[in-house]
Design a protein around this motif. Structure first.
Motif, PDB file in Angstrom:
ATOM      1  N   LEU A 159       0.964  -0.804  -0.119  1.00  0.00           N
ATOM      2  CA  LEU A 159      -0.218   0.151   0.300  1.00  0.00           C
ATOM      3  C   LEU A 159       0.950   1.176   0.299  1.00  0.00           C
ATOM      4  CD1 LEU A 159      -2.821  -0.980   2.102  1.00  0.00           C
ATOM      5  CD2 LEU A 159      -2.918  -0.129   0.230  1.00  0.00           C
ATOM      6  N   ALA A 160       1.821   0.720   0.487  1.00  0.00           N
ATOM      7  CA  ALA A 160       2.589   1.772   0.672  1.00  0.00           C
ATOM      8  C   ALA A 160       3.436   2.098  -0.646  1.00  0.00           C
ATOM      9  CB  ALA A 160       4.052   2.344   1.720  1.00  0.00           C
ATOM     10  N   GLU A 161       3.455   1.556  -1.519  1.00  0.00           N
ATOM     11  CA  GLU A 161       4.605   1.124  -2.632  1.00  0.00           C
ATOM     12  C   GLU A 161       3.476   2.455  -3.894  1.00  0.00           C
ATOM     13  OE1 GLU A 161       7.214   1.633  -5.911  1.00  0.00           O
ATOM     14  OE2 GLU A 161       7.614   1.512  -3.600  1.00  0.00           O
ATOM     15  N   GLU A 170       3.415   9.883  -7.464  1.00  0.00           N
ATOM     16  CA  GLU A 170       3.735  10.302  -8.467  1.00  0.00           C
ATOM     17  C   GLU A 170       3.180  10.217  -9.590  1.00  0.00           C
ATOM     18  OE1 GLU A 170       7.571   7.107  -9.048  1.00  0.00           O
ATOM     19  OE2 GLU A 170       7.944   8.010  -6.895  1.00  0.00           O
ATOM     20  N   ALA A 171       2.349   9.256  -9.885  1.00  0.00           N
ATOM     21  CA  ALA A 171       1.410   9.837 -11.420  1.00  0.00           C
ATOM     22  C   ALA A 171       1.012  10.646 -11.104  1.00  0.00           C
ATOM     23  CB  ALA A 171       0.777   8.746 -11.663  1.00  0.00           C
ATOM     24  N   GLU A 172       0.209  10.908  -9.941  1.00  0.00           N
ATOM     25  CA  GLU A 172      -0.975  12.271  -9.301  1.00  0.00           C
ATOM     26  C   GLU A 172       0.343  13.637 -10.495  1.00  0.00           C
ATOM     27  OE1 GLU A 172      -2.350  12.020  -5.844  1.00  0.00           O
ATOM     28  OE2 GLU A 172      -3.951  11.206  -6.447  1.00  0.00           O
ATOM     29  N   GLU A 173       1.552  13.472  -9.576  1.00  0.00           N
ATOM     30  CA  GLU A 173       1.900  14.797  -9.778  1.00  0.00           C
ATOM     31  C   GLU A 173       2.624  14.869 -11.385  1.00  0.00           C
ATOM     32  OE1 GLU A 173       4.418  18.013  -9.719  1.00  0.00           O
ATOM     33  OE2 GLU A 173       3.386  17.400  -8.099  1.00  0.00           O
ATOM     34  N   ALA A 174       2.613  13.702 -12.366  1.00  0.00           N
ATOM     35  CA  ALA A 174       3.026  13.936 -13.751  1.00  0.00           C
ATOM     36  C   ALA A 174       1.404  14.024 -14.269  1.00  0.00           C
ATOM     37  CB  ALA A 174       3.684  12.162 -14.044  1.00  0.00           C
ATOM     38  N   VAL A 175       0.763  13.991 -13.503  1.00  0.00           N
ATOM     39  CA  VAL A 175      -0.413  14.574 -14.858  1.00  0.00           C
ATOM     40  C   VAL A 175      -0.600  15.996 -14.684  1.00  0.00           C
ATOM     41  CG1 VAL A 175      -3.004  13.940 -14.906  1.00  0.00           C
ATOM     42  CG2 VAL A 175      -1.585  12.112 -14.475  1.00  0.00           C
ATOM     43  N   ARG A 176      -0.426  16.499 -13.370  1.00  0.00           N
ATOM     44  CA  ARG A 176      -0.641  17.926 -12.965  1.00  0.00           C
ATOM     45  C   ARG A 176       0.298  18.343 -13.288  1.00  0.00           C
ATOM     46  NH1 ARG A 176      -1.431  16.452  -7.512  1.00  0.00           N
ATOM     47  NH2 ARG A 176       0.404  16.233  -6.706  1.00  0.00           N
ATOM     48  N   ARG A 177       2.148  18.160 -13.798  1.00  0.00           N
ATOM     49  CA  ARG A 177       2.924  18.472 -14.432  1.00  0.00           C
ATOM     50  C   ARG A 177       2.316  18.187 -16.007  1.00  0.00           C
ATOM     51  NH1 ARG A 177       7.241  16.082 -12.281  1.00  0.00           N
ATOM     52  NH2 ARG A 177       7.275  14.738 -14.965  1.00  0.00           N
ATOM     53  N   SER A 178       1.940  16.998 -16.325  1.00  0.00           N
ATOM     54  CA  SER A 178       1.981  17.142 -17.805  1.00  0.00           C
ATOM     55  C   SER A 178      -0.042  18.040 -18.522  1.00  0.00           C
ATOM     56  CB  SER A 178       0.821  16.347 -18.398  1.00  0.00           C
ATOM     57  OG  SER A 178       1.081  16.099 -19.589  1.00  0.00           O
ATOM     58  N   ASP A 179      -0.505  18.717 -16.590  1.00  0.00           N
ATOM     59  CA  ASP A 179      -1.077  19.793 -17.376  1.00  0.00           C
ATOM     60  C   ASP A 179      -1.377  21.167 -17.203  1.00  0.00           C
ATOM     61  OD1 ASP A 179      -3.792  17.523 -17.612  1.00  0.00           O
ATOM     62  OD2 ASP A 179      -3.824  18.205 -14.973  1.00  0.00           O
ATOM     63  N   GLU A 196       7.900  12.023 -22.441  1.00  0.00           N
ATOM     64  CA  GLU A 196       6.840  11.248 -23.648  1.00  0.00           C
ATOM     65  C   GLU A 196       7.911   9.821 -23.954  1.00  0.00           C
ATOM     66  OE1 GLU A 196       4.985  11.978 -25.997  1.00  0.00           O
ATOM     67  OE2 GLU A 196       4.250  14.040 -23.763  1.00  0.00           O
ATOM     68  N   HIS A 197       8.718  10.265 -22.752  1.00  0.00           N
ATOM     69  CA  HIS A 197       9.598   8.663 -23.159  1.00  0.00           C
ATOM     70  C   HIS A 197       8.932   7.418 -22.377  1.00  0.00           C
ATOM     71  CE1 HIS A 197      12.649  10.364 -25.846  1.00  0.00           C
ATOM     72  NE2 HIS A 197      13.036   9.493 -25.829  1.00  0.00           N
ATOM     73  N   GLY A 198       8.564   7.585 -21.743  1.00  0.00           N
ATOM     74  CA  GLY A 198       7.752   7.072 -20.505  1.00  0.00           C
ATOM     75  C   GLY A 198       9.159   6.532 -19.434  1.00  0.00           C
ATOM     76  N   GLY A 199       9.650   7.519 -19.174  1.00  0.00           N
ATOM     77  CA  GLY A 199      11.001   7.605 -17.946  1.00  0.00           C
ATOM     78  C   GLY A 199       9.844   8.254 -17.246  1.00  0.00           C
ATOM     79  N   LYS A 200      11.167   8.779 -16.391  1.00  0.00           N
ATOM     80  CA  LYS A 200      11.013   8.869 -15.066  1.00  0.00           C
ATOM     81  C   LYS A 200      12.418   9.523 -14.187  1.00  0.00           C
ATOM     82  CE  LYS A 200      10.757   7.516 -10.462  1.00  0.00           C
ATOM     83  NZ  LYS A 200      10.071   6.568  -9.547  1.00  0.00           N
TER      84      LYS A 200
END
Length: 425
Positions: free
Chosen positions: A177-179, A186-195, A387-391
Motif C-alpha cells: 500500500l505504501a508503494e 508520483e502519477a498525480e504529480e506527473a499528471v499535474r505537471r503535464s496539465d 514522453e519516453h515513458g521514463g522518470k
C-alpha cells in the motif's frame, strides 16, 4: 520538554501487569505455609514475567532464550522447595513453555516442553525409594502432566504461528500500500505537471505568435532608422543598434517559447545510450572547459529504443546545468547502470546545490534561479523524459551538490508521439 520520571514509569505499566500481580498475589495468599523462600520465589517469578516485555534486549532470539530459561529455573526452584513432584506449583512450568511457544516454532516449542518436563521428572532422583513406591496410577499421573504441558505448548504455538502469518501478511500489505501510494502520488504529480505544461504551452504559443509581428516591425524600423540617420549622429545610430540587438534577443526567447509549446513528437529507434551521452558530454566540454566531466558507464546496458536527438538534448541540459553549478576546477560525473528493465543515467555534481523548498518547482516551466535564465530547460527535459515513458528525479543538498537521475524503460511497445521536435533549449 521531557516528561517527569513518574510519568514515564506510568506509561510502562500495562493492564496485563496488574492482572499478573493479582494472579501471583492469589498464589501467595492461598499458600498453606507462606514461608519466606516461597514468597520470594513467587515475587521473583512475577517480576520476571512483568519486566520481560519492557527490556529491549529481550527482543533478540538470544535474549528470549535467556528469559525463558530464567523463568524455568525460578519455577524449578519453587516446585523443588515446595514438595517436588507433589508441589501445588507444578503449573508454573507452563510459563516458560507458553513463552517458548509464542516465540519459536514447533521444534523450539518441543525442546522447551522436553526441558520443562525433564526438569519436573528430575525430582524422581530425590525420592527416598525405601519409603516411597510409584505405582501405575502415579506413573499415569506424571505422564498426564507432561502430556498436558505438551498440549498447551502446541496449542499456544499454533495460535502464535497463525498470528505471525497474519502479521507478515499485514506487513506485506502495508508495504504494498505504501508503494502504491507513492506511485499514485508520483502519477498525480506527473499528471499535474503535464496539465501545467499543456496550459502554459498554449499560452506561450499564443503569446509568441502575437509578439512575432510587432517584433518584426520594430526590427525593420530600427534598421531603416540606422540607415537614415547621418553618420555624425552616433547616439541615434547606437540606439538603433541597441533596439535591433534587443529585438533579436526577444525573438530568440519567443522561439524558445514556441519550441516549448509545440507538442513533442518522439521517434523511437534503437540507439546506443553511451554514444548519446558521449555526444552530449563533448558539447558541454567545449562550452565549459573549466570543469572536468568523468564518465562511469555500465557495460550491461545494450542499445534500446529511444529518440537519440531528444535524449542528447536532455543530457546536454543536465550536464550543462551541473557544469555551471560546479566551481572552476571541479568535476561532474555521469554514471549509468541497469536494473529491472530500466536504464538509469545519473548526472552528479558537487556544486552549490538546491534549496529544499525549491526541489518541487525546478521542473515547472518558467521557474529559474539564474539571473538571465528563462526557466524552460528543465521543464522541456522533464517533458522529453515523460514522453519516453521514463522518470526524472533530483536529490540535492545546499553546499554539497545535486544528483539528477533519468530512468528510461529499455523495452517499449511504442512512443507517445511521432515526428521530430525542435531543439529543447
Amino acid at each position: 520538554m521531557s516528561a517527569p520520571p513518574s510519568a514515564r514509569w506510568l506509561r510502562l505499566i500495562r493492564p496485563q501487569d496488574i492482572v499478573w500481580l493479582l494472579l501471583f498475589a492469589v498464589l501467595g495468599a492461598t499458600s498453606p505455609s507462606r514461608e519466606a523462600w516461597e514468597m520470594g520465589l513467587l515475587a521473583a517469578l512475577a517480576t520476571v514475567q512483568i519486566v520481560e516485555p519492557k527490556v529491549p534486549a529481550a527482543a533478540s532470539p538470544r535474549g528470549r532464550i535467556l528469559w525463558i530459561v530464567l523463568k524455568l529455573a525460578l519455577g524449578y526452584l519453587l516446585i523443588g522447595y515446595t514438595g517436588g513432584l507433589v508441589s501445588r506449583y507444578f503449573p508454573v512450568l507452563l510459563l516458560p513453555v507458553v513463552s517458548a511457544a509464542t516465540t519459536f516454532g514447533v521444534v523450539g516449542t518441543l525442546l522447551f516442553v522436553l526441558l520443562a518436563g525433564g526438569s519436573y521428572l528430575s525430582f524422581l532422583l530425590f525420592l527416598d525409594w525405601t519409603r516411597y513406591e510409584i505405582g501405575p496410577s502415579e506413573i499415569g499421573e506424571l505422564a498426564l502432566r507432561i502430556t498436558f504441558l505438551a498440549m498447551v505448548g502446541n496449542l499456544a504455538n499454533t495460535l502464535a504461528e497463525d498470528l505471525r502469518v497474519q502479521s507478515e501478511q499485514n506487513r506485506r500489505t502495508a508495504v504494498q500500500l505504501a508503494e502504491a501510494n507513492r506511485q499514485l502520488r508520483e502519477a498525480e504529480e506527473a499528471v499535474r505537471r503535464s496539465d501545467r505544461l499543456a496550459a502554459l504551452g498554449q499560452l506561450s504559443a499564443g503569446l509568441a505568435h502575437e509578439l512575432r509581428n510587432p517584433l518584426g516591425t520594430i526590427k525593420a524600423s530600427a534598421e531603416i532608422l540606422e540607415r537614415q540617420v547621418s553618420a555624425e549622429n552616433e547616439v541615434a545610430r547606437e540606439m538603433a543598434g541597441f533596439i535591433g540587438s534587443e529585438v533579436d534577443r526577444t525573438n530568440s526567447l519567443v522561439t524558445r517559447f514556441l519550441q516549448f509549446a509545440r507538442p513533442l513528437q518522439v521517434r523511437l529507434e534503437t540507439a546506443d545510450l553511451v554514444q548519446v551521452l558521449d555526444r552530449a558530454v563533448s558539447l558541454v566540454e567545449r562550452e565549459a572547459p573549466r570543469v572536468s566531466i568523468y564518465r562511469n558507464y555500465s557495460p550491461e546496458i545494450a542499445p534500446f529504443p529511444l529518440d537519440a536527438e531528444l535524449m542528447e538534448r536532455v543530457f546536454y541540459n543536465l550536464l550543462l546545468n551541473a557544469a555551471q553549478a560546479t566551481p572552476e576546477g571541479g568535476a561532474v560525473t555521469v554514471k549509468t547502470r541497469a536494473g529491472g528493465g530500466t536504464a538509469e543515467v545519473a548526472v552528479i555534481d558537487r556544486g552549490c546545490g538546491i534549496e529544499p523548498g525549491l526541489l518541487d518547482s525546478i521542473f515547472n516551466p518558467f521557474f529559474t534561479t539564474k539571473p538571465d535564465g528563462v526557466g524552460l530547460g528543465l521543464a522541456i527535459v522533464a517533458k522529453i523524459v515523460d514522453e519516453h515513458g521514463g522518470k526524472i528525479t533530483v536529490e540535492s543538498e545546499p553546499g554539497k551538490g545535486s544528483v539528477f537521475r533519468v530512468l528510461l524503460p529499455m523495452a517499449r511497445s511504442g512512443a507517445r508521439g511521432s515526428g521530430v521536435p525542435e531543439p529543447a533549449a
